[in-house]
Design a protein around this motif. Structure first.
Motif, PDB file in Angstrom:
ATOM      1  N   ALA A  82      37.047  58.371  11.352  1.00 22.74           N
ATOM      2  CA  ALA A  82      37.766  58.087  12.517  1.00 22.74           C
ATOM      3  C   ALA A  82      38.825  59.106  12.862  1.00 22.74           C
ATOM      4  O   ALA A  82      39.495  59.396  11.985  1.00 22.74           O
ATOM      5  CB  ALA A  82      38.233  56.576  12.221  1.00 22.74           C
ATOM      6  N   VAL A  83      38.598  59.346  14.083  1.00 23.51           N
ATOM      7  CA  VAL A  83      39.634  60.533  14.601  1.00 23.51           C
ATOM      8  C   VAL A  83      40.553  59.883  15.808  1.00 23.51           C
ATOM      9  O   VAL A  83      39.944  59.499  16.586  1.00 23.51           O
ATOM     10  CB  VAL A  83      39.024  61.751  15.036  1.00 23.51           C
ATOM     11  N   ARG A  84      41.915  60.124  15.918  1.00 22.08           N
ATOM     12  CA  ARG A  84      42.780  59.634  16.879  1.00 22.08           C
ATOM     13  C   ARG A  84      42.855  60.887  17.864  1.00 22.08           C
ATOM     14  O   ARG A  84      43.575  61.861  17.394  1.00 22.08           O
ATOM     15  CB  ARG A  84      43.934  59.039  16.146  1.00 22.08           C
ATOM     16  N   PHE A  85      42.735  60.597  19.080  1.00 17.35           N
ATOM     17  CA  PHE A  85      43.161  61.651  19.839  1.00 17.35           C
ATOM     18  C   PHE A  85      44.328  61.211  20.812  1.00 17.35           C
ATOM     19  O   PHE A  85      44.044  60.315  21.438  1.00 17.35           O
ATOM     20  CB  PHE A  85      42.050  62.013  21.049  1.00 17.35           C
ATOM     21  N   ASP A  86      45.358  61.859  20.447  1.00 17.83           N
ATOM     22  CA  ASP A  86      46.618  61.588  20.788  1.00 17.83           C
ATOM     23  C   ASP A  86      47.006  62.612  22.076  1.00 17.83           C
ATOM     24  O   ASP A  86      47.438  63.687  21.485  1.00 17.83           O
ATOM     25  CB  ASP A  86      47.651  61.207  19.707  1.00 17.83           C
ATOM     26  N   GLU A  87      47.257  61.937  23.138  1.00 15.81           N
ATOM     27  CA  GLU A  87      47.532  63.295  24.337  1.00 15.81           C
ATOM     28  C   GLU A  87      46.515  64.458  24.440  1.00 15.81           C
ATOM     29  O   GLU A  87      46.865  65.562  25.031  1.00 15.81           O
ATOM     30  CB  GLU A  87      48.971  63.757  24.229  1.00 15.81           C
ATOM     31  N   VAL A  88      45.085  64.381  23.979  1.00  8.75           N
ATOM     32  CA  VAL A  88      44.587  65.203  23.892  1.00  8.75           C
ATOM     33  C   VAL A  88      43.035  64.716  24.396  1.00  8.75           C
ATOM     34  O   VAL A  88      42.638  63.383  23.962  1.00  8.75           O
ATOM     35  CB  VAL A  88      44.302  65.852  22.348  1.00  8.75           C
ATOM     36  N   ILE A  89      42.208  65.243  25.142  1.00 10.05           N
ATOM     37  CA  ILE A  89      40.812  65.314  25.439  1.00 10.05           C
ATOM     38  C   ILE A  89      39.918  66.113  24.971  1.00 10.05           C
ATOM     39  O   ILE A  89      40.315  67.398  24.714  1.00 10.05           O
ATOM     40  CB  ILE A  89      40.706  65.248  26.891  1.00 10.05           C
ATOM     41  N   GLY A  90      39.124  65.709  23.999  1.00 12.27           N
ATOM     42  CA  GLY A  90      38.293  66.511  23.357  1.00 12.27           C
ATOM     43  C   GLY A  90      36.743  66.548  24.032  1.00 12.27           C
ATOM     44  O   GLY A  90      36.287  65.680  24.349  1.00 12.27           O
ATOM     45  N   ILE A  91      36.294  67.873  24.023  1.00 14.24           N
ATOM     46  CA  ILE A  91      34.703  67.986  24.571  1.00 14.24           C
ATOM     47  C   ILE A  91      34.085  68.578  23.236  1.00 14.24           C
ATOM     48  O   ILE A  91      34.338  69.677  22.852  1.00 14.24           O
ATOM     49  CB  ILE A  91      34.447  68.935  25.654  1.00 14.24           C
ATOM     50  N   GLY A  92      33.070  67.881  22.782  1.00 11.65           N
ATOM     51  CA  GLY A  92      32.148  68.071  21.660  1.00 11.65           C
ATOM     52  C   GLY A  92      30.864  68.633  21.894  1.00 11.65           C
ATOM     53  O   GLY A  92      30.266  68.223  22.845  1.00 11.65           O
ATOM     54  N   MET A  93      30.476  69.656  20.983  1.00  9.94           N
ATOM     55  CA  MET A  93      29.165  69.883  20.937  1.00  9.94           C
ATOM     56  C   MET A  93      28.542  69.963  19.740  1.00  9.94           C
ATOM     57  O   MET A  93      29.161  70.520  18.750  1.00  9.94           O
ATOM     58  CB  MET A  93      28.767  71.411  21.672  1.00  9.94           C
ATOM     59  N   ALA A  94      27.621  69.199  19.229  1.00  4.18           N
ATOM     60  CA  ALA A  94      26.898  69.154  17.902  1.00  4.18           C
ATOM     61  C   ALA A  94      25.669  69.790  18.024  1.00  4.18           C
ATOM     62  O   ALA A  94      24.980  69.911  18.805  1.00  4.18           O
ATOM     63  CB  ALA A  94      26.763  67.715  17.732  1.00  4.18           C
ATOM     64  N   SER A  95      25.314  70.300  16.860  1.00  2.64           N
ATOM     65  CA  SER A  95      24.195  71.001  16.411  1.00  2.64           C
ATOM     66  C   SER A  95      23.792  70.732  14.851  1.00  2.64           C
ATOM     67  O   SER A  95      24.691  70.552  14.167  1.00  2.64           O
ATOM     68  CB  SER A  95      24.088  72.285  16.754  1.00  2.64           C
ATOM     69  N   GLY A  96      22.564  70.686  14.624  1.00  3.45           N
ATOM     70  CA  GLY A  96      21.966  70.539  13.183  1.00  3.45           C
ATOM     71  C   GLY A  96      22.290  69.154  12.663  1.00  3.45           C
ATOM     72  O   GLY A  96      23.141  68.490  13.194  1.00  3.45           O
ATOM     73  N   GLY A  97      21.582  68.904  11.771  1.00  2.00           N
ATOM     74  CA  GLY A  97      21.500  67.459  11.104  1.00  2.00           C
ATOM     75  C   GLY A  97      21.456  66.425  11.982  1.00  2.00           C
ATOM     76  O   GLY A  97      20.801  66.306  13.094  1.00  2.00           O
ATOM     77  N   ASP A  98      22.263  65.497  11.613  1.00  2.00           N
ATOM     78  CA  ASP A  98      22.233  64.157  12.328  1.00  2.00           C
ATOM     79  C   ASP A  98      23.967  63.700  12.880  1.00  2.00           C
ATOM     80  O   ASP A  98      24.679  63.856  12.022  1.00  2.00           O
ATOM     81  CB  ASP A  98      21.939  62.867  11.469  1.00  2.00           C
ATOM     82  N   TYR A  99      24.101  63.468  13.908  1.00  2.00           N
ATOM     83  CA  TYR A  99      25.437  63.488  14.368  1.00  2.00           C
ATOM     84  C   TYR A  99      25.405  62.326  15.676  1.00  2.00           C
ATOM     85  O   TYR A  99      24.835  62.418  16.444  1.00  2.00           O
ATOM     86  CB  TYR A  99      26.044  64.682  15.115  1.00  2.00           C
ATOM     87  N   ARG A 100      26.066  61.189  15.328  1.00  2.00           N
ATOM     88  CA  ARG A 100      26.248  59.970  16.193  1.00  2.00           C
ATOM     89  C   ARG A 100      28.055  59.707  16.608  1.00  2.00           C
ATOM     90  O   ARG A 100      28.619  59.925  15.356  1.00  2.00           O
ATOM     91  CB  ARG A 100      25.545  58.840  15.822  1.00  2.00           C
TER      92      ARG A 100
END
Length: 309
Positions: free
Chosen positions: A62-80
């Motif tokens: 569980a990750v808190r984004f505080d005053e930040v917008i994240g843009i993610g890119m996942a690769s490999g394995g399993d990620y949800r």
């Protein structure tokens, strides 16, 4: 100032402490041994930073984004993943709004471009115009935008992680500006004009956090509990804070925010594409009669008239 920090650990507690250096308040909910965690963060501070993560075993975070917008890119394995409980399409770049992101993964690689909300707002003129940054979509608007964003993110990661470029201030600034501009266009970020006191910088920070969370998630099934969590207050505390600062309640502020979004939705659609009932549902109005009454009072016409214009 450009920074570059990298770590590897096999200890869950140390891994959690490393994540918290990037996202304070984050925590591993589950982690299966044997465990290898790698983290590298590069960037120019509050405006843009790029974090790379590798996790070798099944984990929940569980990750808190505080005053930040994240843009993610996942690769490999399993990620949800989810952002404020909204499921994300992790097969393509995905946007993590301010609030709580949760992930369930195994043996994956993840790159997250972290964008300061203040830097993004300044980039699109929100501060100068007295408006508020709005993120319209959790995915790029088109396949071309997704492809271009991947190119920009990888280019920025290369620039920020190349030590031979560490003294080139103009290159860093140009790269930062490119990342901000590309995020704005790729994900359809806009400045929303707001005539309420929520745009007042003197407003308590907890209320500002809650108000921004409401604006960013107006179409999501949020309520007073989620708003209180975003404000980092108790339910009673955030209710009192809104009453003192804005002379309203969080739920009423949410209702008004949703009502502000409805006209654009109706005006950019046709009767063949949607119905008033569907638009009301999208923006959290379960009682069509009350929605129509509130809409007419606010805009001096019925929602159907807006849709059919």
């Amino acid at each position: 100032m450009l920074g570059d920090a990298r770590f590897t650990t096999h200890d869950r507690d140390e891994a959690q402490e490393l994540v918290q250096r990037v996202y304070p308040g984050s925590a591993f909910r589950e982690c299966v041994a044997p465990f290898t965690y790698k983290q590298r963060v590069v960037g120019d501070g509050d405006a843009v930073s790029i974090a790379r993560f590798e996790v070798s075993s099944r984990s929940e975070l569980a990750v808190r984004f505080d005053e930040v917008i994240g843009i993610g890119m996942a690769s490999g394995g399993d990620y949800r993943a989810t952002s404020n409980d909204d499921p994300l399409d992790t097969a393509r770049p995905f946007l993590l709004r301010p609030g709580i992101a949760r992930s369930w993964s195994s043996d994956h690689h993840l790159m997250v471009v972290n964008l300061g909300v203040g830097a993004l707002a300044r980039h699109v003129g929100a501060d100068d115009q007295g408006g508020r940054l709005r993120t319209a979509s959790s995915a790029p608007l088109t396949d071309a935008a997704a492809s271009y964003w991947c190119h920009v993110a990888r280019h920025a990661a290369s620039v920020f992680s190349t030590s031979a470029l560490s003294s080139y201030a103009l290159i860093h600034k140009a790269t930062t500006d490119l990342v901000l501009a590309s995020a704005v266009d790729a994900f359809g970020m806009t400045v929303e004009q707001v005539g309420s006191p929520a745009g007042d910088a003197a407003m308590p920070s907890a209320v500002r956090r809650a108000a921004q969370f409401i604006e960013d998630n107006a179409a999501a099934p949020i309520g007073i509990v989620e708003i209180a969590q975003a404000a980092r207050m108790s339910v009673r505390g955030v209710q009192l804070a809104f009453r003192r600062a804005l002379d309203t309640t969080p739920t009423e502020y949410l209702r008004e925010a949703r009502l502000r979004h409805a006209p654009e939705h109706l005006a950019t659609s046709t009767p063949a594409e949607t119905t008033v009932t569907e638009v009301a549902r999208v923006w959290g109005f379960t009682n069509l009669g009350r929605f129509s009454t509130a809409y007419r009072q606010a805009y001096e016409e019925s929602p159907r008239q807006t849709l059919e214009r």
